[in-house]
Design a protein around this motif. Structure first.
Motif, PDB file in Angstrom:
ATOM      1  N   LEU A 156       0.821  -1.210   0.000  1.00  0.00           N
ATOM      2  CA  LEU A 156       0.000   0.000   0.000  1.00  0.00           C
ATOM      3  C   LEU A 156       0.857   1.263   0.000  1.00  0.00           C
ATOM      4  O   LEU A 156       0.397   2.335   0.384  1.00  0.00           O
ATOM      5  CB  LEU A 156      -0.947  -0.014   1.208  1.00  0.00           C
ATOM      6  N   ARG A 157       2.106   1.126  -0.425  1.00  0.00           N
ATOM      7  CA  ARG A 157       2.999   2.285  -0.470  1.00  0.00           C
ATOM      8  C   ARG A 157       2.424   3.324  -1.422  1.00  0.00           C
ATOM      9  O   ARG A 157       2.033   3.010  -2.536  1.00  0.00           O
ATOM     10  CB  ARG A 157       4.395   1.877  -0.929  1.00  0.00           C
ATOM     11  N   ASP A 158       2.400   4.562  -0.950  1.00  0.00           N
ATOM     12  CA  ASP A 158       1.802   5.644  -1.716  1.00  0.00           C
ATOM     13  C   ASP A 158       2.366   6.963  -1.217  1.00  0.00           C
ATOM     14  O   ASP A 158       2.551   7.143  -0.017  1.00  0.00           O
ATOM     15  CB  ASP A 158       0.275   5.593  -1.509  1.00  0.00           C
ATOM     16  N   LYS A 159       2.669   7.868  -2.124  1.00  0.00           N
ATOM     17  CA  LYS A 159       3.110   9.222  -1.775  1.00  0.00           C
ATOM     18  C   LYS A 159       4.289   9.226  -0.804  1.00  0.00           C
ATOM     19  O   LYS A 159       4.325   9.989   0.146  1.00  0.00           O
ATOM     20  CB  LYS A 159       1.950  10.027  -1.207  1.00  0.00           C
ATOM     21  N   GLY A 160       5.246   8.325  -1.035  1.00  0.00           N
ATOM     22  CA  GLY A 160       6.435   8.269  -0.207  1.00  0.00           C
ATOM     23  C   GLY A 160       6.285   7.479   1.077  1.00  0.00           C
ATOM     24  O   GLY A 160       7.235   7.362   1.842  1.00  0.00           O
ATOM     25  N   GLY A 161       5.104   6.915   1.335  1.00  0.00           N
ATOM     26  CA  GLY A 161       4.882   6.131   2.547  1.00  0.00           C
ATOM     27  C   GLY A 161       5.454   4.734   2.444  1.00  0.00           C
ATOM     28  O   GLY A 161       5.972   4.329   1.404  1.00  0.00           O
ATOM     29  N   ARG A 162       5.356   3.990   3.531  1.00  0.00           N
ATOM     30  CA  ARG A 162       5.930   2.642   3.601  1.00  0.00           C
ATOM     31  C   ARG A 162       4.907   1.606   4.039  1.00  0.00           C
ATOM     32  O   ARG A 162       5.267   0.509   4.449  1.00  0.00           O
ATOM     33  CB  ARG A 162       7.106   2.660   4.569  1.00  0.00           C
ATOM     34  N   LEU A 163       3.633   1.924   3.952  1.00  0.00           N
ATOM     35  CA  LEU A 163       2.585   1.056   4.477  1.00  0.00           C
ATOM     36  C   LEU A 163       2.409  -0.222   3.668  1.00  0.00           C
ATOM     37  O   LEU A 163       2.370  -0.205   2.451  1.00  0.00           O
ATOM     38  CB  LEU A 163       1.252   1.813   4.520  1.00  0.00           C
ATOM     39  N   CYS A 164       2.300  -1.314   4.394  1.00  0.00           N
ATOM     40  CA  CYS A 164       1.862  -2.580   3.840  1.00  0.00           C
ATOM     41  C   CYS A 164       0.976  -3.234   4.901  1.00  0.00           C
ATOM     42  O   CYS A 164       0.922  -2.777   6.042  1.00  0.00           O
ATOM     43  CB  CYS A 164       3.026  -3.486   3.444  1.00  0.00           C
ATOM     44  N   VAL A 165       0.262  -4.258   4.503  1.00  0.00           N
ATOM     45  CA  VAL A 165      -0.630  -4.958   5.418  1.00  0.00           C
ATOM     46  C   VAL A 165      -0.406  -6.452   5.228  1.00  0.00           C
ATOM     47  O   VAL A 165      -0.350  -6.934   4.093  1.00  0.00           O
ATOM     48  CB  VAL A 165      -2.112  -4.607   5.143  1.00  0.00           C
ATOM     49  N   ASN A 166      -0.236  -7.175   6.312  1.00  0.00           N
ATOM     50  CA  ASN A 166      -0.165  -8.640   6.297  1.00  0.00           C
ATOM     51  C   ASN A 166      -1.488  -9.175   6.801  1.00  0.00           C
ATOM     52  O   ASN A 166      -2.065  -8.621   7.743  1.00  0.00           O
ATOM     53  CB  ASN A 166       0.941  -9.151   7.223  1.00  0.00           C
ATOM     54  N   GLY A 167      -1.965 -10.265   6.199  1.00  0.00           N
ATOM     55  CA  GLY A 167      -3.214 -10.847   6.640  1.00  0.00           C
ATOM     56  C   GLY A 167      -3.164 -12.364   6.687  1.00  0.00           C
ATOM     57  O   GLY A 167      -2.396 -13.003   5.971  1.00  0.00           O
ATOM     58  N   SER A 168      -4.005 -12.912   7.567  1.00  0.00           N
ATOM     59  CA  SER A 168      -4.165 -14.353   7.701  1.00  0.00           C
ATOM     60  C   SER A 168      -5.633 -14.614   8.021  1.00  0.00           C
ATOM     61  O   SER A 168      -6.182 -14.011   8.940  1.00  0.00           O
ATOM     62  CB  SER A 168      -3.275 -14.884   8.829  1.00  0.00           C
ATOM     63  N   VAL A 169      -6.255 -15.513   7.253  1.00  0.00           N
ATOM     64  CA  VAL A 169      -7.671 -15.820   7.409  1.00  0.00           C
ATOM     65  C   VAL A 169      -7.808 -17.331   7.429  1.00  0.00           C
ATOM     66  O   VAL A 169      -7.323 -18.008   6.525  1.00  0.00           O
ATOM     67  CB  VAL A 169      -8.491 -15.268   6.215  1.00  0.00           C
TER      68      VAL A 169
END
Length: 165
Positions: free
Chosen positions: A130-143
């Protein structure tokens, strides 16, 4: 002429898999993805430098991880992404990778940003870039049908996405 077409396709694929840098190049899917990111993060502060997150001054401060490495915009957006994904995948009785991908796609997450989607025992795991506009966001998921865990992670600032375990 054929060489130019092939070169152009490779460039679009690289841009789609990379971090959005504000350029106008991209496909309709990229535009929809960007619009979704902007809408999810609309109530969040503008992107900016990383600041110390609010918290109990007496509690020991973390030294690494999302709390330290994400800016206020990404930290806010992470909670919104986590909540919307959790709400939708929670209902999957048999969360196969195909079913999880469909839910993520229906939410606006494009295949180029979905990584490591695989079955591990009863659970399906995934990561979202989810990196956007210089950010470093990511998301990990487990279902796994009984439990759902979706949490923020920190991606490399630039370059290819790599899993944050």
């Amino acid at each position: 002429m054929a060489l130019l077409v092939l070169v152009g396709c490779g460039t679009q694929q690289q841009e789609a898999a990379g971090v959005r840098d504000g350029s106008s190049a991209g496909t309709a899917a990229d535009g929809a993805f960007t619009a979704m990111l902007d809408e999810v993060a609309r109530p969040c502060p503008a992107p900016g430098p990383v600041e110390k997150p609010p918290g109990d001054a007496a509690a020991p401060a973390p030294t690494a991880g999302p709390e330290v490495e994400l800016n206020a915009h990404d930290w806010c957006a992470s909670a919104r992404h986590e909540e919307r994904i959790t709400r939708e995948v929670w209902e999957l009785a048999d969360p196969t990778p195909a079913k999880v991908r469909k839910v993520l796609n229906d939410l606006g997450y494009i295949d180029e940003r979905i990584h490591g989607l695989r079955r591990s025992g009863a659970a399906t795991t995934f990561a979202l870039d989810l990196r956007d506009k210089g950010g470093r966001l990511c998301v990990n998921g487990s279902v796994d049908g009984d439990k759902t865990l979706v949490e923020a992670c920190v991606a490399p600032r630039k370059g290819p996405f790599s899993f944050a375990k």
